[in-house]
Design a protein around this motif. Structure first.
Motif, PDB file in Angstrom:
ATOM      1  N   ASP A  21       0.830  -1.210   0.000  1.00 33.52           N
ATOM      2  CA  ASP A  21       0.000   0.000   0.000  1.00 33.52           C
ATOM      3  C   ASP A  21       0.865   1.262   0.000  1.00 33.52           C
ATOM      4  O   ASP A  21       0.442   2.298   0.485  1.00 33.52           O
ATOM      5  CB  ASP A  21      -0.925  -0.007   1.215  1.00 33.52           C
ATOM      6  N   CYS A 159      -3.811   8.187  -8.991  1.00 35.16           N
ATOM      7  CA  CYS A 159      -2.958   7.092  -8.547  1.00 35.16           C
ATOM      8  C   CYS A 159      -3.515   5.809  -9.162  1.00 35.16           C
ATOM      9  O   CYS A 159      -4.703   5.721  -9.455  1.00 35.16           O
ATOM     10  CB  CYS A 159      -2.987   7.002  -7.017  1.00 35.16           C
ATOM     11  N   VAL A 161      -3.922   1.502  -8.984  1.00 32.78           N
ATOM     12  CA  VAL A 161      -3.882   0.336  -8.106  1.00 32.78           C
ATOM     13  C   VAL A 161      -3.959  -0.866  -9.057  1.00 32.78           C
ATOM     14  O   VAL A 161      -4.475  -0.752 -10.172  1.00 32.78           O
ATOM     15  CB  VAL A 161      -5.050   0.372  -7.092  1.00 32.78           C
ATOM     16  N   LEU A 170      -0.668  -0.964  -4.555  1.00 34.91           N
ATOM     17  CA  LEU A 170      -0.905   0.442  -4.887  1.00 34.91           C
ATOM     18  C   LEU A 170       0.251   0.958  -5.738  1.00 34.91           C
ATOM     19  O   LEU A 170       1.414   0.611  -5.486  1.00 34.91           O
ATOM     20  CB  LEU A 170      -1.014   1.255  -3.587  1.00 34.91           C
ATOM     21  N   ASP A 171      -0.084   1.801  -6.732  1.00 33.89           N
ATOM     22  CA  ASP A 171       0.921   2.469  -7.557  1.00 33.89           C
ATOM     23  C   ASP A 171       1.905   1.478  -8.186  1.00 33.89           C
ATOM     24  O   ASP A 171       3.046   1.344  -7.747  1.00 33.89           O
ATOM     25  CB  ASP A 171       1.671   3.516  -6.717  1.00 33.89           C
ATOM     26  N   MET A 214      -8.038   1.270  -1.383  1.00 30.35           N
ATOM     27  CA  MET A 214      -6.589   1.505  -1.380  1.00 30.35           C
ATOM     28  C   MET A 214      -6.221   2.765  -2.149  1.00 30.35           C
ATOM     29  O   MET A 214      -5.407   3.575  -1.719  1.00 30.35           O
ATOM     30  CB  MET A 214      -5.859   0.309  -2.014  1.00 30.35           C
ATOM     31  N   VAL A 215      -6.845   2.910  -3.308  1.00 30.76           N
ATOM     32  CA  VAL A 215      -6.447   4.018  -4.176  1.00 30.76           C
ATOM     33  C   VAL A 215      -6.910   5.356  -3.602  1.00 30.76           C
ATOM     34  O   VAL A 215      -6.282   6.396  -3.822  1.00 30.76           O
ATOM     35  CB  VAL A 215      -6.946   3.770  -5.614  1.00 30.76           C
ATOM     36  N   GLY A 218      -4.221   6.309  -1.314  1.00 35.22           N
ATOM     37  CA  GLY A 218      -3.084   6.784  -2.122  1.00 35.22           C
ATOM     38  C   GLY A 218      -3.320   8.198  -2.634  1.00 35.22           C
ATOM     39  O   GLY A 218      -2.438   9.051  -2.592  1.00 35.22           O
TER      40      GLY A 218
END
Lengths: 317, 239
Positions: A21, A159, A161, A170-171, A214-215, A218
């Protein structure tokens, strides 16, 4: 580059040592181009992106003008040298599509209705590509727009995911992007409203929901980095005395300020009425601006001394 | 009193009634629309660091002729919108045939914005004393957001610039500055104006420029006060 044997080490860390993450380190410089009205250089991992904003300016061809609003033109372009094998310069299917969705990512935040029939041009040049260039370009463009003084409801942060080896990350990095199972770039406003979403590969519904959570985290982190970059541009920030002066000494000229958000009228007015020194002999006649003869200073000693007092008071502190 | 840098979308206040220029209201809260400095002394205003000039009624500006039609001069104003000066708004009667002789493409003039409509059609006028074509001196461009800085506290900066350089100065709201004087005076003034626009966020700027004229000091020699100091200064200044 070939497919790595495994995407995670025994500690669950990724190829470049990040947690699942964790975003790549981001470096931002504001106002790097002197010809553009606003600009930003952004490095995100090994991505290097340069964004320039021009306008609002007159739109040609005129048939594209919209009488009620400005339009935004967004050009995403990859430099020929941005990837390992030279990429053929000029727009292609991919970059045209990215330009379109990126432009739409800014539509909800840019106050285009303040500039009828004008255009705001955004150019995002990818100098070095390493997975996630469209998101990097959007992050840079958001800052360049702010730097250009374009009124916006907020910044846009983007960003990606994705999924590699059945795990959400992530990223995405380069290998994760190329050999992963899914890639989901997302752009969002500060409220978490999604302004861009694309997907390559497959995710289950549950994975998708988790990926979106998650995103969003981010995106918040990136927004914070963007804010920091803008605020630190003037690290030695000093106040601007004049505006104050203007506001203090002006009888409010009109009550239309609410409507003309983004366009300051107050300061201008005051400047005119307060500052003129007159060309002609009759000194109570206002010409309307700073119209000055060399010897005119002597004619209004009172005003001048007053001003200097104020000014000195400030400096002596 | 609150003096700080704000960025678009930043929450400023709950006081919706005082929301002024450069802000927007959403759900009972005031946010910034612009990247600039917050000024919440009376109304809540955000003064942008940069931005293009937007024509507004009664502004005095410096424009450059880009087209001459049979009845209008069309002026470029350093904005997204051009301005129209109808022959009838010229101080005296002019025949169509003479228009190019008075102001041709490329000529500049000091003009007033008579009106701006919702479609941003800009009408200009020169029927006023002091408004005229510019055929001597120099025109310098600065960012329109820095015009108030160039003028200073009720004209303190501009007065000082005139005194020190013996130049005539006219500042248009669109960021164009006309200056006239001896060549070397104008050179110095040009340097000073450039210094002002590059250091518009520095306090004690008038003093700094004054020292530049007296000692030839460059801006870099001047010790800058910190942001916090400035805050205090402004508090005093208020009273």
């Amino acid at each position: 580059m070939s497919k790595p044997e495994k995407f995670f080490d025994e500690n669950g860390l990724r190829l470049d040592g990040r947690r699942v993450d964790e975003i790549r380190p981001m470096k931002i410089e504001v106002g790097v181009l002197s010809r553009a009205d606003g600009s930003c250089y952004l490095e995100w991992g090994n991505n290097k992106v340069l964004a320039g904003v021009f306008g609002p300016r007159e739109l040609h061809p005129r048939r594209m003008q919209r009488p009620d609003t400005a339009i935004v033109r967004y050009r995403y372009n990859m430099a020929a040298f941005s990837v390992e094998d030279r990429i053929r310069p000029g727009p292609n299917r991919r970059s045209t599509e990215i330009s379109k969705v990126s432009r739409e990512a800014f539509e909800p935040v840019v106050m285009t209705h303040l500039y009828p029939s004008a255009v705001i041009d955004v150019f995002a040049e990818v100098l070095q590509a390493d997975a996630g260039t469209r998101t990097a370009a959007i992050n840079a463009a958001a800052i360049a727009l702010a730097d250009a003084g374009i009124p916006m409801k907020g910044l846009v942060s983007a960003c990606a995911v994705g999924k590699v080896d059945g795990k959400l990350v992530l990223d995405l990095g380069k290998e994760e992007d190329n050999y992963g199972d899914a890639d989901l770039p997302v752009a969002m406003t500060q409220d978490g409203d999604i302004t861009l979403i694309q997907m390559d590969g497959n995710l289950t519904q549950d994975e998708f929901k988790e990926a979106m959570e998650m995103v969003k985290v981010g995106g918040k982190q990136i927004l914070e980095i963007q804010r920091e970059a803008l605020k630190s541009k003037f690290s030695q920030f000093k106040t601007e005395e004049i505006e104050e002066a203007a506001v203090i000494e002006t009888p409010e000229p009109d009550a239309t300020i609410d409507e003309t958000v983004g366009i300051e009228t107050e300061v201008d007015e005051s400047v005119e009425t307060d500052t003129e020194v007159i060309e002609t002999e009759d000194d109570n006649e206002k010409v309307g601006a700073v119209f000055v003869e060399d010897d005119a200073n002597d004619k209004e000693p009172d005003e001048n001394t007053d001003d200097e007092d104020v000014e000195e008071g400030e400096i002596n502190e | 009193m609150n003096k700080k840098i704000v960025i678009p979308g930043q929450f400023i206040s709950n006081n919706v009634k005082n929301a002024g220029s450069g802000t927007y209201v959403d759900d009972g809260k005031v946010y910034s629309l612009l990247y600039g400095i917050l000024n919440d002394k009376k109304r809540i205003n955000v003064l942008p660091f940069s931005g293009k000039y937007i024509p507004s009624r009664n502004d005095l500006v410096i424009g450059t002729v880009i087209v001459v039609t049979p009845s209008n001069w069309i002026f470029e104003l350093g904005s997204a919108y051009d301005g129209l000066l109808h022959v009838s708004e010229f101080p005296r009667r002019v025949d169509s045939a003479q228009m190019k002789g008075i102001m041709n493409v490329g000529d500049s003039a000091i003009i007033r914005i008579k009106d701006v409509n919702t479609a941003m059609k800009v009408e200009l006028t020169m029927r006023e004393r002091g408004l005229r074509a510019i055929n001597y001196g120099r025109v310098i461009e600065i960012m329109p957001t820095k015009v108030p800085r160039l003028i200073g506290h009720s004209g303190s900066m501009i007065t000082m610039l005139q005194k020190e350089t013996n130049c005539e100065i006219f500042v248009g709201q669109n960021g164009r500055v006309w200056i006239n004087g001896k060549d070397n005076d104008m050179d110095r003034l040009g340097v000073a104006i450039d210094m002002i626009s590059r250091n518009s966020n520095v306090s004690g700027l008038t003093e700094m420029i004054f020292r530049f004229f007296r000692n030839g000091n460059d801006v870099n020699d001047v010790t800058r006060t910190s942001f916090e100091d400035t805050d205090d200064i402004r508090a005093d200044d208020m009273e």
